[in-house]
Design a protein around this motif. Structure first.
Motif, mmCIF file in Angstrom:
data_model
loop_
_atom_site.group_PDB
_atom_site.id
_atom_site.type_symbol
_atom_site.label_atom_id
_atom_site.label_comp_id
_atom_site.label_asym_id
_atom_site.label_seq_id
_atom_site.Cartn_x
_atom_site.Cartn_y
_atom_site.Cartn_z
ATOM 1 N N GLU A 22 25.426 16.864 -7.053
ATOM 2 C CA GLU A 22 26.529 16.418 -7.894
ATOM 3 C C GLU A 22 27.068 17.579 -8.726
ATOM 4 N N ARG A 23 26.162 18.424 -9.239
ATOM 5 C CA ARG A 23 26.573 19.587 -10.032
ATOM 6 C C ARG A 23 27.384 20.550 -9.168
ATOM 7 N N LYS A 24 26.956 20.749 -7.919
ATOM 8 C CA LYS A 24 27.667 21.638 -7.002
ATOM 9 C C LYS A 24 29.085 21.121 -6.743
ATOM 10 N N GLU A 25 29.227 19.789 -6.571
ATOM 11 C CA GLU A 25 30.551 19.200 -6.355
ATOM 12 C C GLU A 25 31.428 19.396 -7.579
ATOM 13 N N ARG A 26 30.847 19.235 -8.783
ATOM 14 C CA ARG A 26 31.629 19.422 -10.001
ATOM 15 C C ARG A 26 32.092 20.864 -10.125
ATOM 16 N N ASN A 27 31.199 21.819 -9.790
ATOM 17 C CA ASN A 27 31.586 23.230 -9.843
ATOM 18 C C ASN A 27 32.694 23.511 -8.844
ATOM 19 N N ALA A 62 35.862 22.196 -10.265
ATOM 20 C CA ALA A 62 36.329 23.068 -11.344
ATOM 21 C C ALA A 62 36.939 24.339 -10.767
ATOM 22 N N ASP A 63 36.312 24.897 -9.728
ATOM 23 C CA ASP A 63 36.865 26.085 -9.076
ATOM 24 C C ASP A 63 38.233 25.782 -8.480
ATOM 25 N N SER A 64 38.355 24.622 -7.847
ATOM 26 C CA SER A 64 39.617 24.221 -7.234
ATOM 27 C C SER A 64 40.706 24.068 -8.284
ATOM 28 N N PHE A 118 44.051 26.341 -8.664
ATOM 29 C CA PHE A 118 45.387 25.747 -8.730
ATOM 30 C C PHE A 118 46.135 26.256 -9.958
ATOM 31 N N GLY A 119 45.437 26.378 -11.084
ATOM 32 C CA GLY A 119 46.053 26.902 -12.302
ATOM 33 C C GLY A 119 46.531 28.334 -12.104
ATOM 34 N N ALA A 172 46.476 22.004 -4.771
ATOM 35 C CA ALA A 172 45.839 21.226 -5.839
ATOM 36 C C ALA A 172 44.485 20.656 -5.406
ATOM 37 N N GLY A 173 44.157 20.794 -4.121
ATOM 38 C CA GLY A 173 42.879 20.282 -3.643
ATOM 39 C C GLY A 173 42.897 18.798 -3.314
#
Length: 148
Positions: free
Chosen positions: A2-7, A10-12, A16-17, A85-86
């Motif tokens: 789950e932490r890996k998916e959140r990272n 966040a990277d995505s 995008f930013g 935007a992913g």
């Protein structure tokens, strides 16, 4: 996991930013603190300044209305913005843009049964067997094997 998916998310969002920052700067928007570019783009695009600020700071945007407004304001196809935007991955976009020609997508009778939601094993076997019978080519006299 789950932490890996959140990272990854966040990277995505950060990617995008950065992408949006590059797009805006290449169009002449001054994004320095007192440059006024965020406010000007917000005005030009009809997107709230706070939303623009969140996207640029890497907090992302998943509201498709906002992404559609971004695409329109930047004169970029919406599909490209959705990928950046992913929301979509490039293969999903290609599948929508270039659907297979009729008859190009071949699936097995088992896959068809699955896609049709046939869960009863007896009905599933009957469907698969009937489909396979109908798929057989007619022998040289023009009569199908089902008629014998």
């Amino acid at each position: 996991m789950e932490r890996k998916e959140r990272n990854s998310e966040a990277d995505s969002r950060a990617d995008f930013g950065r992408w949006l920052r590059q797009q805006l700067e290449s169009r002449g928007y001054d994004l320095r603190i007192r440059g006024g570019g965020q406010g000007k783009f917000a005005e030009d695009s009809g997107i709230g300044r706070a939303t623009i600020s969140r996207i640029l700071s890497g907090q992302g945007a998943t509201d498709t209305r906002v992404l559609a407004q971004l695409a329109a304001a930047l004169h970029i196809p919406l599909g490209e913005v959705l990928v950046r935007a992913g929301i979509l991955d490039p293969s999903e976009l290609r599948a929508v843009q270039e659907p297979p020609a009729p008859g190009e997508r071949r699936i097995t009778p088992e896959q068809a049964a699955e896609e049709l939601g046939l869960t009863d094993e007896h009905r599933r076997r009957l469907f698969v067997n009937m489909t396979q019978t109908l798929q057989r080519t007619a022998p040289e006299g023009g009569q199908s094997t089902a008629g014998h």
